[in-house]
Design an enzyme around this catalytic site. Sequence first.
Site, PDB file in Angstrom:
ATOM      1  N   ALA A   1      -9.800  -6.385  13.353  1.00  0.00           N
ATOM      2  CA  ALA A   1      -8.718  -6.323  12.411  1.00  0.00           C
ATOM      3  C   ALA A   1      -7.108  -5.739  12.986  1.00  0.00           C
ATOM      4  CB  ALA A   1      -8.851  -5.849  10.927  1.00  0.00           C
ATOM      5  N   LYS A   2      -7.604  -4.707  13.511  1.00  0.00           N
ATOM      6  CA  LYS A   2      -6.139  -3.996  13.940  1.00  0.00           C
ATOM      7  C   LYS A   2      -5.418  -4.777  15.360  1.00  0.00           C
ATOM      8  CE  LYS A   2      -5.148  -1.083  10.608  1.00  0.00           C
ATOM      9  NZ  LYS A   2      -4.183  -1.192   9.772  1.00  0.00           N
TER      10      LYS A   2
ATOM     11  N   ASP B   1      -3.422  -7.522  -4.904  1.00  0.00           N
ATOM     12  CA  ASP B   1      -4.492  -7.137  -3.757  1.00  0.00           C
ATOM     13  C   ASP B   1      -4.003  -8.431  -2.680  1.00  0.00           C
ATOM     14  OD1 ASP B   1      -6.584  -7.597  -2.100  1.00  0.00           O
ATOM     15  OD2 ASP B   1      -7.957  -7.430  -3.659  1.00  0.00           O
TER      16      ASP B   1
ATOM     17  N   ILE C   1      -3.948  10.210  10.958  1.00  0.00           N
ATOM     18  CA  ILE C   1      -2.732  10.662  10.059  1.00  0.00           C
ATOM     19  C   ILE C   1      -3.495  11.017   8.775  1.00  0.00           C
ATOM     20  CG2 ILE C   1      -0.788  10.076   8.896  1.00  0.00           C
ATOM     21  CD1 ILE C   1      -0.427   9.449  11.666  1.00  0.00           C
TER      22      ILE C   1
ATOM     23  N   GLY D   1       0.791  -1.299  -0.045  1.00  0.00           N
ATOM     24  CA  GLY D   1      -0.009  -0.230  -0.119  1.00  0.00           C
ATOM     25  C   GLY D   1       0.903   1.438   0.060  1.00  0.00           C
ATOM     26  N   ALA D   2       1.949   1.361  -0.782  1.00  0.00           N
ATOM     27  CA  ALA D   2       2.894   2.460  -0.810  1.00  0.00           C
ATOM     28  C   ALA D   2       2.709   3.497  -1.802  1.00  0.00           C
ATOM     29  CB  ALA D   2       4.450   1.860  -1.193  1.00  0.00           C
ATOM     30  N   SER D   3       1.460   3.349  -2.595  1.00  0.00           N
ATOM     31  CA  SER D   3       1.185   4.334  -3.831  1.00  0.00           C
ATOM     32  C   SER D   3       0.813   5.622  -3.091  1.00  0.00           C
ATOM     33  CB  SER D   3       0.097   3.719  -4.697  1.00  0.00           C
ATOM     34  OG  SER D   3      -0.982   3.347  -3.830  1.00  0.00           O
ATOM     35  N   ARG D   4       0.247   5.604  -1.900  1.00  0.00           N
ATOM     36  CA  ARG D   4      -0.556   6.671  -1.374  1.00  0.00           C
ATOM     37  C   ARG D   4      -0.332   6.667   0.096  1.00  0.00           C
ATOM     38  NH1 ARG D   4      -6.136   6.517  -1.462  1.00  0.00           N
ATOM     39  NH2 ARG D   4      -6.092   4.150  -2.345  1.00  0.00           N
TER      40      ARG D   4
ATOM     41  N   TYR E   1     -12.896  -2.887  11.704  1.00  0.00           N
ATOM     42  CA  TYR E   1     -11.656  -2.147  11.633  1.00  0.00           C
ATOM     43  C   TYR E   1     -10.727  -2.523  12.874  1.00  0.00           C
ATOM     44  CZ  TYR E   1      -7.845   1.335  10.591  1.00  0.00           C
ATOM     45  OH  TYR E   1      -6.866   1.940  10.404  1.00  0.00           O
TER      46      TYR E   1
HETATM   47  P1  NAP Z   1      -4.815   5.236   2.000  1.00  0.00           P
HETATM   48  O1  NAP Z   1      -4.289   6.706   1.957  1.00  0.00           O
HETATM   49  O2  NAP Z   1      -6.259   5.034   2.034  1.00  0.00           O
HETATM   50  O3  NAP Z   1      -3.910   4.356   1.256  1.00  0.00           O
HETATM   51  C1  NAP Z   1      -4.241   3.098   1.294  1.00  0.00           C
HETATM   52  C2  NAP Z   1      -3.138   2.505   0.591  1.00  0.00           C
HETATM   53  O4  NAP Z   1      -3.382   0.865   0.670  1.00  0.00           O
HETATM   54  C3  NAP Z   1      -3.045   2.392  -0.852  1.00  0.00           C
HETATM   55  O5  NAP Z   1      -1.697   2.489  -1.313  1.00  0.00           O
HETATM   56  C4  NAP Z   1      -3.803   1.351  -1.556  1.00  0.00           C
HETATM   57  O6  NAP Z   1      -3.436   1.319  -2.810  1.00  0.00           O
HETATM   58  C5  NAP Z   1      -3.268   0.283  -0.713  1.00  0.00           C
HETATM   59  N1  NAP Z   1      -4.428  -0.827  -0.700  1.00  0.00           N
HETATM   60  C6  NAP Z   1      -5.697  -0.591  -0.242  1.00  0.00           C
HETATM   61  N2  NAP Z   1      -6.108  -1.921  -0.254  1.00  0.00           N
HETATM   62  C7  NAP Z   1      -5.435  -2.631  -0.633  1.00  0.00           C
HETATM   63  C8  NAP Z   1      -5.062  -4.409  -1.172  1.00  0.00           C
HETATM   64  N3  NAP Z   1      -6.140  -5.073  -0.940  1.00  0.00           N
HETATM   65  N4  NAP Z   1      -4.014  -4.708  -1.577  1.00  0.00           N
HETATM   66  C9  NAP Z   1      -2.841  -3.855  -1.570  1.00  0.00           C
HETATM   67  N5  NAP Z   1      -2.805  -2.580  -1.197  1.00  0.00           N
HETATM   68  C10 NAP Z   1      -4.137  -2.061  -0.679  1.00  0.00           C
HETATM   69  O7  NAP Z   1      -4.505   4.722   3.805  1.00  0.00           O
HETATM   70  P2  NAP Z   1      -3.520   5.500   4.743  1.00  0.00           P
HETATM   71  O8  NAP Z   1      -4.388   6.274   5.647  1.00  0.00           O
HETATM   72  O9  NAP Z   1      -2.190   5.815   4.093  1.00  0.00           O
HETATM   73  O10 NAP Z   1      -3.581   3.908   5.657  1.00  0.00           O
HETATM   74  C11 NAP Z   1      -2.221   3.200   5.546  1.00  0.00           C
HETATM   75  C12 NAP Z   1      -2.261   2.150   6.793  1.00  0.00           C
HETATM   76  O11 NAP Z   1      -2.278   2.834   7.897  1.00  0.00           O
HETATM   77  C13 NAP Z   1      -3.697   1.231   6.873  1.00  0.00           C
HETATM   78  O12 NAP Z   1      -3.105  -0.179   7.470  1.00  0.00           O
HETATM   79  C14 NAP Z   1      -4.502   2.072   8.046  1.00  0.00           C
HETATM   80  O13 NAP Z   1      -5.339   1.234   8.510  1.00  0.00           O
HETATM   81  C15 NAP Z   1      -3.420   2.480   8.755  1.00  0.00           C
HETATM   82  N6  NAP Z   1      -3.645   3.654   9.688  1.00  0.00           N
HETATM   83  C16 NAP Z   1      -4.092   4.942   9.109  1.00  0.00           C
HETATM   84  C17 NAP Z   1      -4.328   5.863   9.984  1.00  0.00           C
HETATM   85  C18 NAP Z   1      -4.959   7.250   9.288  1.00  0.00           C
HETATM   86  O14 NAP Z   1      -5.128   7.899  10.205  1.00  0.00           O
HETATM   87  N7  NAP Z   1      -4.644   7.520   8.104  1.00  0.00           N
HETATM   88  C19 NAP Z   1      -4.228   5.850  11.245  1.00  0.00           C
HETATM   89  C20 NAP Z   1      -3.911   4.352  11.711  1.00  0.00           C
HETATM   90  C21 NAP Z   1      -3.557   3.589  11.089  1.00  0.00           C
HETATM   91  P3  NAP Z   1      -4.089   1.908  -4.066  1.00  0.00           P
HETATM   92  O15 NAP Z   1      -3.677   3.314  -4.106  1.00  0.00           O
HETATM   93  O16 NAP Z   1      -3.520   1.231  -5.445  1.00  0.00           O
HETATM   94  O17 NAP Z   1      -5.761   2.124  -3.883  1.00  0.00           O
END
Ligand code: NAP
Length: 260
Positions: free
Chosen positions: A167-168, A65, A197, A10-13, A164
């Site tokens: 799972a975490k 995926d 974040i 999930g490193a695209s974004r 969610y």
């Molecule tokens: P995000 O901005 O929605 O980015 C999600 C990333 O995961 C994207 O690169 C996406 O790829 C990829 N992804 C989604 N489903 C996938 C799958 N089935 N297989 C492979 N890649 C997949 O999310 P984020 O906020 O950066 O979150 C990243 C991680 O941090 C997650 O595990 C989230 O639960 C955790 N987290 C986030 C926060 C927060 O506040 N944002 C807080 C605590 C923990 P595409 O670009 O191709 O869709």
Amino acid sequence: MSAPVALITGASRGIGRGIALALAAEATHEIAINFAGNEKAALECRDLCLAANGGRQRVEIVQADISLAADRARMLAFVQATFGRLDVLVNNAGIAPDVRADILEASEASFDRLIGVNLKGPYFLTQAAAKLMLATPALAAFPKAVINVTSISAFTASVNRGDYCVAKAGLAMMTKLYAARLGAEGIGVFEIQPGVIETDMTGPVKAKYDALFAGGFTPIPRWGQPADIGRAVVAIARGGFPYSTGQVFNVDGGFHLRTL
Ligand code: NAP
């Protein structure tokens, strides 16, 4: 001399991109950027990483995926064929529920989807990746590590996204399990618990958290940034914790503190 190789899911974004960029800025690791569907964002991240590392280390993208066994196997085969080794796995990819539904109403379909991507995917990806890491000759200067991006939701009950949280919490236990199994093998296993974040994931609830931060929600009164998580990953990947495993890093502005 071979460079260590990091696979970041999930490193695209978002946070995953922040991790990739922070690691690229060190110019120490070759990087595999995993994404699910957004190839444009993944390519953009690759270009930014190459700009950050001055082209000194290879950076590649790989679609998969992580909830699908065949995709996980194809991704690891790509890493093996392209880089010939794996030193660091960052289990970052994750999703939020489509709708924040009360636990008395939330659907089984949402539960299955969240568990598939956020828990089962990393659980079995780590199982297979660990074998590739074990077959990888150790480098003196850089450790082997698995880093799991969980959440404050691993210990904080939000009744409108129980799937969610469950799972975490499972991913947090997964950190302990693999840490116990892989310690003697020379692979450290770590958990990073981000707070709130600023990414696409939190975009739909931005106004809610803006208000919470303004009201003193966390001791450090600001949104977390993907770069904050990136810095923690760099510290681990560069070998800053040689006698630690199973360690939980709170990167949450102090959210986890109880105050009185
Ligand atoms: P995000 O901005 O929605 O980015 C999600 C990333 O995961 C994207 O690169 C996406 O790829 C990829 N992804 C989604 N489903 C996938 C799958 N089935 N297989 C492979 N890649 C997949 O999310 P984020 O906020 O950066 O979150 C990243 C991680 O941090 C997650 O595990 C989230 O639960 C955790 N987290 C986030 C926060 C927060 O506040 N944002 C807080 C605590 C923990 P595409 O670009 O191709 O869709």
